[in-house]
Enzyme design. Structure first.
Site: not given
Length: 258
Positions: A67-68, A71, A100, A131-132, A183, A186, A191
């Protein structure tokens, strides 16, 4: 520990935002070797302490990187060119850039990635794999549970068992700030289970599940591959993080605040 190495890489985002390095003409993996030669050890120590008190810190730092405005990122897992200055002005740039969103369709997601210079298949899928681990607030996915696309029905691509669980966690009119795990298998480990979840229709956000469930999507085969081969995911995640970190870097005075 693979997951910790990726957390350390993300942590450098914060360090380089704060670090006041001298002006240099070129980016370099050794940019900070003279001004802060122990930077990696310092960050590792700080991150370990932060991780012990807040299990979500790794996901938060990777989100910060994204989001930055793409960078600096680096770490003991891979070498990247350092010395960017635009992290100091990234928040202003965000106001003018469409990031997004959690309810975006695959077409919109692809367009967002192409618009910033990332590719719309491997980069999109690999970076979504962050997003894991981490959490999302109910307000970002509640529409899928009750009124998907104004149909008055739930998202048909969402697993029925998970739908029931999420409705219990996020009732209509309930607290939109309640957190749910990205997730379901886990939730605190970096992972490839995120991709296995998508194959089982257990992606938390619409934008997650779109990668696999959109008819004819070229991203579905990549999800399948990463779900079977964790090393392939890790390799492509590194490549995509480096590519994202190298997007239109500002150096010297160009990246400083006026």
């Amino acid at each position: 520990m693979a997951s910790l190495r990726y957390l350390l890489a993300a942590a450098l985002v914060v360090a380089f935002v704060l670090e006041g390095s001298p002006s240099q003409a070129q980016l370099s993996p050794s940019f900070y070797s003279s001004t802060c030669p122990n930077v990696l050890n310092i960050i590792e120590d700080v991150l370990k302490k932060a991780f012990s008190s807040d299990i979500r810190i790794g996901a938060s730092l990777i989100r910060l990187h994204f989001h930055d405005c793409f960078v600096d990122s680096g770490g003991p897992s891979w070498a990247v060119p350092l010395g960017r200055r635009d992290s100091r002005t990234a928040n202003r740039a965000l106001a003018n850039q469409k990031l997004p969103g959690p309810s975006d369709t695959l077409d919109v997601l692809k367009s967002s990635f192409r618009n910033v210079g990332c590719n719309d298949n491997f980069d999109l899928v690999a970076l979504s794999g962050a997003h894991t681990f981490g959490r999302a607030q109910c307000r970002f996915f509640r529409g899928r549970l009750y009124d998907f696309n104004n149909t008055g029905k739930p998202d048909p691509t969402l697993d029925r068992t998970l739908l029931k669980q999420l409705r219990e966690l996020c009732p209509q009119g309930g607290n939109g700030g309640v957190l749910a795990n990205f997730d379901v298998k886990t939730p605190d480990v970096f992972d490839n289970k995120y991709f296995s979840n998508l194959r089982l229709r257990k992606g938390l956000l619409q934008s997650d599940q779109e990668l696999f469930s959109t008819p004819g999507a070229d991203t579905a085969a990549i999800v399948e591959d990463f779900g079977r081969n964790q090393n392939a995911f890790f390799k492509n995640f590194v490549t995509s993080m480096i590519r994202m970190g190298n997007l239109k870097p500002l150096q010297e005075i160009k990246g400083r605040l006026d």
